[in-house]
Write a protein that holds these residues in place. Structure first.
Motif, short mmCIF file in Angstrom:
data_model
loop_
_atom_site.label_atom_id
_atom_site.label_comp_id
_atom_site.label_asym_id
_atom_site.label_seq_id
_atom_site.Cartn_x
_atom_site.Cartn_y
_atom_site.Cartn_z
N TYR A 419 64.91 11.67 -15.86
CA TYR A 419 65.43 11.39 -17.18
C TYR A 419 64.62 12.14 -18.24
O TYR A 419 63.45 12.47 -18.04
CB TYR A 419 65.36 9.88 -17.48
N LYS A 421 64.06 11.89 -22.56
CA LYS A 421 64.36 11.29 -23.85
C LYS A 421 64.19 12.36 -24.93
O LYS A 421 63.13 12.96 -25.07
CB LYS A 421 63.41 10.12 -24.12
N GLY A 456 66.20 10.54 -29.60
CA GLY A 456 66.03 9.30 -28.86
C GLY A 456 67.05 9.09 -27.76
O GLY A 456 66.98 8.10 -27.04
N VAL A 458 68.75 9.36 -24.17
CA VAL A 458 68.22 9.51 -22.82
C VAL A 458 69.23 10.29 -21.98
O VAL A 458 70.39 9.88 -21.86
CB VAL A 458 67.92 8.15 -22.17
N SER A 488 58.28 13.98 -22.87
CA SER A 488 58.99 12.70 -22.97
C SER A 488 59.72 12.34 -21.70
O SER A 488 60.83 11.84 -21.74
CB SER A 488 60.01 12.77 -24.11
N ARG A 520 69.64 1.92 -23.19
CA ARG A 520 69.31 2.70 -22.00
C ARG A 520 70.44 2.71 -20.97
O ARG A 520 70.65 3.69 -20.26
CB ARG A 520 68.03 2.13 -21.35
N PRO A 538 63.84 0.41 -19.28
CA PRO A 538 63.13 1.43 -20.06
C PRO A 538 61.64 1.13 -20.16
O PRO A 538 61.21 -0.03 -20.20
CB PRO A 538 63.81 1.34 -21.43
#
Length: 543
Positions: A419, A421, A456, A458, A488, A520, A538
């Motif tokens: 993932y 962010k 922000g 994801v 991140s 999320r 998260p």
């Protein structure tokens, strides 16, 4: 007090009666106006929007003509060279085909029995379709939904015949169980079209081929599978049923499993569903056919008592089969059941079957989580394996498992659990460069409106060069090299929802807010979580 005379009352009744007569006449006139295009010849013109050709590699080659209304037609056959002329009355070629009036449209298909197709439109709103054939064959023209279908049946010497059940038993075992696998839709019927470019007809065909490969392995003496279709072709529902019933009459069908994908307007709908017929939907034809299969050629006294017994037997067998498949499919990580049992439905593909049959909906292509999993070829292999395990449980069979390598999925279609962010300044190109992936793969894996990233957000990073699943418990591992810089990157964990859980209790357990959980996992305020759902928990990014 007002007194109404008799004459005044009579006049009011007359006016009321006249008003009703006028309303009825007006309704009749409007109805005739609505039906006028159907009653007057030449009032409606059907537009031909698309030409396609499909071949099942066994018996039939089909040319489909997509129209926006049902036209009339005539058919004329020629011998030298073998060709068929279809005159479609009151029709026009749509502008999207790029052909002007009196110009010819040439399409070279070269599939099965069909060579090429010529189409042109005359000034009298008539379209001529010339289909040039590779050999003279039987022709059938009919309407199916919004398609004018031209079916060309191969000569018997060119048809591909499936291996007879008696030869399979000689090659395998007299105790071999036969299963008819029916991949839903196909050809001109794509089925459900869902998120991430998923199309039902291709997904269910892949699952069915995986399942058939498990059963038809030479080392597997306990099972043998027959497919109602092996190509991108759509047999009619009646043809699928006849195929299964003919095999059952020869002792080559013990049950039928029809495989589909689900779709719903509610994007939160998810999970596995299995359907079977209710007792009231089992037809007389199915019961009579089942009595012949059950009796094995022995004459039986067919009366109401026998009919009731066979009906209950059919429904109970379908219930057991559906429960076995449902129990196994829900063992796949992230898969949940929408009911504890097989639901009742009125599917035509099940009604006249002479053997027990169920329809399996492996998940919702309208749900982002289900669609992401079902799109994965490795998960499709797992679905096939679990259906196979469910059939083993239903028949009470222990098999020698095939020992061959599992299918390897490509990087473009398989996703590893990485993932990212987004931070201020991130773009699709910069994220793709950071992780060494393609921008298109990144967009297909995530829902990115307008391809614009927000701070922000994801993102799920698609996997590397390849993946292999050795067992159900072994996780999908990526052989892709780690990116040089990982701004991140989230070190997250997943949680499987249990009975009695809600977002509040999960947020308290992991010390996160409910809003973080919703953001999320792409959950709205109205979203409901179910036992078996997998949530990503998260955590703070590791910098």
């Amino acid at each position: 007090m007002t007194v109404v005379s008799g004459s005044t009352h009579t006049r009011r009744r007359a006016l009321s009666s006249a008003w009703w007569q006028t309303s009825v006449h007006l309704a009749l006139i409007l109805g005739l106006c609505a039906c006028l295009p159907r009653l007057v010849p030449g009032a409606t013109v059907s537009r031909i929007r698309r030409l396609d050709c499909w071949d099942d590699a066994r018996k039939t080659t089909r040319v489909t003509v997509q129209v926006d209304s049902s036209p009339t037609w005539t058919v004329q056959e020629y011998d030298s060279p073998p060709r068929v002329l279809v005159r479609v009355q009151q029709a026009q070629l749509d502008k999207s085909l790029g052909v002007a009036q009196e110009e010819k449209l040439f399409v070279n298909f070269n599939k099965g029995m069909v060579g090429k197709v010529e189409a042109w439109q005359t000034s009298a709103n008539r379209v001529y379709l010339y289909v040039y054939l590779n050999a003279k064959c039987k022709t059938n023209v009919y309407m199916k939904n919004s398609f004018l279908c031209l079916d060309f049946e191969r000569p018997k010497e060119q048809q591909v015949v499936v291996e007879p059940p008696e030869k399979v038993r000689q090659r395998k075992s007299v105790l071999t169980k036969f299963v008819v696998i029916d991949p839903g839709h196909g050809g001109e019927e794509p089925g459900a079209c869902g998120l991430y470019g998923t199309i039902e007809k291709g997904i269910v065909l892949n699952i069915s081929k995986h399942l058939a490969a498990l059963m038809n392995d030479p080392k597997n003496k306990s099972f043998h599978a027959y497919l109602t279709r092996e190509e991108d072709f759509c047999p009619q529902l009646e043809e699928r049923v006849v195929f299964a019933n003919e095999l059952a009459a020869k002792g080559g069908a013990d049950c039928m499993v029809s495989i589909h994908c689900n779709w719903a307007r509610n994007a939160n709908a998810n999970g596995v569903e299995i359907f079977r017929l209710s007792e009231s939907e089992v037809t007389q034809e199915a019961i009579r056919g089942m009595s012949k299969v059950t009796a094995g050629g022995t004459k039986i006294n067919y009366n109401q008592e026998t009919q009731d017994f066979l009906t209950r037997l059919r429904v109970e067998d379908a219930d057991r089969l559906g429960k076995s498949l449902l129990d196994q499919l829900c063992l796949i990580p992230g898969f949940s059941r929408r009911a504890e049992y097989a639901k009742q439905a009125r599917f035509r593909v099940l009604r006249n079957l002479h053997v027990s049959g169920v329809l399996v909906e492996v998940g919702f292509l309208s749900n982002w989580s289900d669609a992401m999993k079902i799109k994965n070829p490795a998960v499709q292999g797992q679905i096939a394996q679990k259906i196979y395990d469910g059939l083993k449980a239903y028949f009470g069979v222990e098999t020698v498992e095939p020992t061959r390598s599992k299918p390897v999925a490509s990087a473009a279609s398989t996703t590893s659990l990485r993932y990212h962010k987004t931070v201020k300044g991130d773009s699709l190109w910069s994220v793709a460069q950071t992780y060494g992936v393609n921008v298109e793969d990144l967009c297909n894996t995530n829902v990115i409106p307008g391809r614009v990233l927000r701070e922000g957000q994801v993102l799920v990073i698609p996997g590397g060069s390849g993946f292999r699943i050795a067992s159900d418990s072994e996780p999908i591992a990526s052989s892709a090299p780690a990116p040089t810089t990982r701004p991140s990157v989230l070190s997250e964990q997943s949680y499987s929802v249990k009975p009695g859980d809600n977002l509040y209790s999960i947020s308290k357990r992991y010390s996160v807010s409910i809003q973080q959980l919703r953001t999320r996992n792409n959950l709205s305020k109205r979203s409901v979580i179910h036992p078996g759902d997998v949530l990503v928990i998260p955590e703070r990014p590791n910098r």
